[in-house]
Design an enzyme around this catalytic site. Structure first.
Site, short mmCIF file in Angstrom:
data_model
loop_
_atom_site.label_atom_id
_atom_site.label_comp_id
_atom_site.label_asym_id
_atom_site.label_seq_id
_atom_site.Cartn_x
_atom_site.Cartn_y
_atom_site.Cartn_z
N ASP A 23 36.59 48.57 29.80
CA ASP A 23 36.24 48.52 31.08
C ASP A 23 36.91 46.99 31.17
O ASP A 23 36.40 45.93 30.75
CB ASP A 23 34.75 48.41 31.22
N LYS A 87 42.02 39.94 37.68
CA LYS A 87 42.08 41.42 38.00
C LYS A 87 42.57 41.65 39.53
O LYS A 87 43.18 42.70 40.07
CB LYS A 87 40.94 42.35 37.74
N GLU A 187 37.03 54.09 37.34
CA GLU A 187 36.13 53.56 36.73
C GLU A 187 34.77 54.43 37.12
O GLU A 187 33.96 54.76 36.34
CB GLU A 187 35.71 52.25 37.63
N ASP A 213 28.91 50.76 42.77
CA ASP A 213 29.37 49.57 41.82
C ASP A 213 29.26 48.23 42.39
O ASP A 213 30.33 47.94 43.01
CB ASP A 213 30.75 50.16 41.06
P1 ADP Z 1 32.39 43.19 36.98
O1 ADP Z 1 32.47 44.82 36.94
O2 ADP Z 1 32.86 42.62 38.18
O3 ADP Z 1 33.30 42.78 35.97
P2 ADP Z 1 29.67 43.32 36.09
O4 ADP Z 1 29.21 44.68 36.31
O5 ADP Z 1 29.82 42.71 34.45
O6 ADP Z 1 31.14 42.78 36.91
O7 ADP Z 1 28.74 42.38 36.76
C1 ADP Z 1 28.49 40.93 36.81
C2 ADP Z 1 27.40 40.51 37.83
O8 ADP Z 1 26.17 41.22 37.52
C3 ADP Z 1 27.41 39.12 37.50
O9 ADP Z 1 27.13 38.46 38.95
C4 ADP Z 1 25.87 38.84 36.90
O10 ADP Z 1 25.20 37.60 37.48
C5 ADP Z 1 25.22 40.24 37.53
N1 ADP Z 1 23.93 40.35 36.75
C6 ADP Z 1 23.95 40.75 35.47
N2 ADP Z 1 22.69 41.02 35.05
C7 ADP Z 1 21.88 40.83 35.85
C8 ADP Z 1 20.49 41.01 36.37
N3 ADP Z 1 19.61 41.21 35.45
N4 ADP Z 1 20.27 40.66 37.52
C9 ADP Z 1 20.97 40.47 38.76
N5 ADP Z 1 22.49 40.33 38.37
C10 ADP Z 1 22.83 40.52 37.06
MG MG Z 2 32.83 46.73 36.93
#
Ligand code: ADP
Ligand code: MG
Length: 620
Positions: A23, A87, A187, A213
């Site tokens: 991912d 990205k 995705e 998402d």
């Molecule tokens: P991407 O797909 O853009 O790479 P992610 O799916 O990894 O991103 O999501 C990252 C986001 O999720 C960040 O903004 C992070 O702060 C948030 N996040 C992670 N855990 C939690 C949680 N327990 N509660 C709220 N937000 C969260």
């Molecule tokens: Mg993602």
């Protein structure tokens, strides 16, 4: 060639080389595999470490590169040398991103507005492909360290709205990182797989899935239809500049108000801002399971209750629901028809958000699988299927937009229609329009409209060295081959002479999500006009062609025709010419028919094979 490898970590025999699922996220990236013993997908992580690798790259003064958690620390202190959200730049030109340029704290080159963007760090220049490859290299290195075996093959995920250019860029990044990218998958498709959807063979009904998402910087909603293991993306919507980071920002603003700080003061104190940002994200995550966050900063209390937090994010959450409503509308389905709603991305951990989404869809959301990991886990499942370890499933993707070429009159001639299962191929024969035509321009388009000017040009090339022959004599076979990643190969071959030419279609830069959406919507709203224009254009092309061949025929065979035949023909030709000028489709058809009726008897009498061919087949 089959290889036998031994996994040193587990001691197990691996019949096939391992294929990982990746991912490659805007905020975080991670890598997963199928566990050789349990056969379940697992994310790879070092002991006591997190599986998530922040998609951040820091370049130090000596050109040394750091990726992940350590690089993230430099975001506030050395923004000009720390790259995040690479990205977002994949497959984009400067024109595509200029309205969002302020979002990026590093330098994006703007000298040539139409070519692909580059990022400048000191006196070095990097393409988004190179930047993404650095993240992939780091993931590969970590995976090899954990698995104690070389990792050379991968499946990488991309957003459903990524176009060919962006998919190709992702594939190139993998290649640059030393990975053989076996497949690029969507995705939301990966997330559905991780939930076991679409894996059961033969279910007669199709299932409608909404994949919600919400990541760090982007929000995507995709509506999928799964039928017999075939994933079809019905619609996508979202906001490429709305994510969990915005939740952090509203908390920071709230605290600044409480502490009596202005945002300008924040800009001048980077270390303070950095601390505040980290605390805001900590508070946000903490409040997903607790009711009150309490901490200190510079000796002063920092407090946030769950209720306050929910009030702060309410409008951001409702913006995502607006996108959901649009996606449902574009998919042409009813909200109540959706069978499951899958939650993806770290931000969906917020209970208030989960509730809001459930309320919106009128159905409980699916959140059993870790939302950070679900996409990577699905990619690992796809990798396992590709490795041939899971013979029960057949996984196919479909083309989101139709692919075709331009024919006479600027019409779109579709070779591969939208929603065709891929990989796929199609071919059709065309012919020349003029006597002695030595080259043929082949223009490849993507889209649903009848006129190519309303569609998107992907590529253009010339088939040259066609030996001289009368119009309509050349037989040009045009073949489209679309591989499993959705990348198109176009070849053209003149069958009489054997001259051929082929290209891989790598469009220069990308369509925005809005553009893809607009193309689909436009095709629906303009359907009536399009049909009328196509009908007129086809009638006109046919009429003009008949005029041309008749004229040629008359010149060549003047002595073999009677005075009567010549006069009748001249009158019918004039009438047809007039109908064409008047752009009256039915009249053109009528006059074409009349001219045909007059010329057919004598043409048959002195039939020339070449002309017989000239009247069949489409002309370019
Ligand atoms: P991407 O797909 O853009 O790479 P992610 O799916 O990894 O991103 O999501 C990252 C986001 O999720 C960040 O903004 C992070 O702060 C948030 N996040 C992670 N855990 C939690 C949680 N327990 N509660 C709220 N937000 C969260
Ligand atoms: Mg993602």
């Amino acid at each position: 060639m089959a290889k036998i490898a031994i996994n040193i970590a587990t001691g197990s025999l691996q019949k096939e080389e391992i294929i990982v699922g990746i991912d490659l996220g805007t905020t975080n990236s991670l890598i997963a595999v199928i566990h050789p013993e349990t056969k379940q997908p697992i994310v790879l992580k070092e002991h006591n470490a997190h599986a998530l690798v922040p998609s951040v790259i820091y370049f130090d003064e000596n050109g040394q590169v750091e990726v992940g958690e350590t690089a993230k620390a430099f975001l506030e202190t050395h923004p000009e040398r720390t790259v995040f959200s690479a990205k977002r730049l994949m497959g984009k030109s400067y024109n595509d991103i200029k309205k969002n340029e302020s979002f990026f704290s590093y330098k994006i080159i703007d000298d040539n507005t139409d070519s692909l963007v580059k990022v400048q760090l000191g006196n070095q220049f990097y393409s988004p492909v190179e930047l993404s490859s650095l993240i992939l290299k780091e993931l590969k290195k970590r995976a090899e360290h954990i698995l104690k075996t070389p990792v050379n093959k991968a499946v990488i995920t991309v957003p459903a709205y990524f176009n060919d250019a962006q998919r190709q860029a992702t594939r190139d990044a993998g290649k640059l990182a030393g990975l053989d990218v076996l497949r690029i998958i969507n995705e939301p498709t990966a997330a559905s797989l991780a939930y076991g959807l679409g894996i059961q063979k033969k279910t007669n009904d199709s299932e409608l899935i909404a994949v919600y998402d919400f990541g760090g910087g982007t929000f995507d909603i995709s509506i999928l239809r799964i039928t017999d293991g075939i994933f079809e993306v019905l619609s996508t919507n979202g906001d490429t500049y709305l994510g969990g980071d915005d939740f952090d920002n509203v908390i920071i603003q709230h605290w600044c108000q409480q502490l009596g700080f202005s945002l300008e003061q924040l800009h001048t104190n980077k270390n303070f801002t950095q601390t505040l940002r980290i605390k805001a994200e900590t508070a946000k995550k903490y409040l997903s399971t607790a009711d009150l966050f309490e901490d200190m900063i510079d000796g002063r209390p920092l407090v946030l209750s769950k209720g306050e937090f929910e009030e702060l994010i309410a409008t951001l959450v409702s913006r995502t629901l607006d996108c959901c409503a649009m996606a449902i509308k574009d998919a042409g389905i009813k909200k109540s028809e959706i069978d499951s709603i899958i939650m993806v991305g770290g931000t969906t951990r917020v209970p208030f958000l989960k509730q809001a989404v459930s309320d919106f869809f009128g159905k409980m959301v699916n959140d059993k699988v870790n939302p950070d990991e679900v996409v990577a886990l699905g990619a690992a499942i796809q990798a396992d299927i590709l490795a041939g370890n899971n013979k029960d499933v057949l996984l196919l993707d479909v083309t989101p937009l139709s692919l075709g070429i331009e024919t006479a009159g600027g019409l779109m001639d579709v070779l591969i229609p939208r929603n065709t299962k891929i990989p796929s191929s199609a071919s059709r024969q065309y012919t020349t329009q003029m006597d002695g035509q030595a080259s043929m321009r082949i223009s490849v388009f993507q889209g649903e409209r009848d006129l190519v000017i309303d569609n998107r040009k992907l590529a253009e090339f010339n088939l040259t060295n066609i030996p001289g022959m009368p119009a309509g004599m050349a037989k040009v076979d045009i073949r489209f081959l679309i591989n499993a990643d959705g990348i198109l190969m176009v070849s053209a071959k003149e069958l009489r002479s054997g001259v051929s030419q082929q290209i891989e279609v790598k469009p220069q830069y990308g369509l925005t999500d809005e553009a893809v959406e607009k193309m689909l919507l436009d095709s629906i709203t303009h359907a009536q006009d399009d049909i009328a224009i196509r009908a007129l254009t086809e009638a006109r092309t046919e009429g003009e062609q008949l005029l041309k061949t008749t004229e040629k025929f008359l010149q060549k065979n003047l002595t073999l025709l009677t005075q009567e035949e010549l006069l009748q023909s001249a009158a019918a030709m004039q009438a047809l010419q007039l109908a064409i000028t008047m752009e009256n489709k039915d009249l053109i058809h009528q006059k074409t028919e009349e001219l045909n009726n007059i010329s057919r008897p004598y043409a048959e009498r002195i039939m020339d094979e070449a002309i017989g061919r000239a009247m069949s087949g489409k002309k370019i």
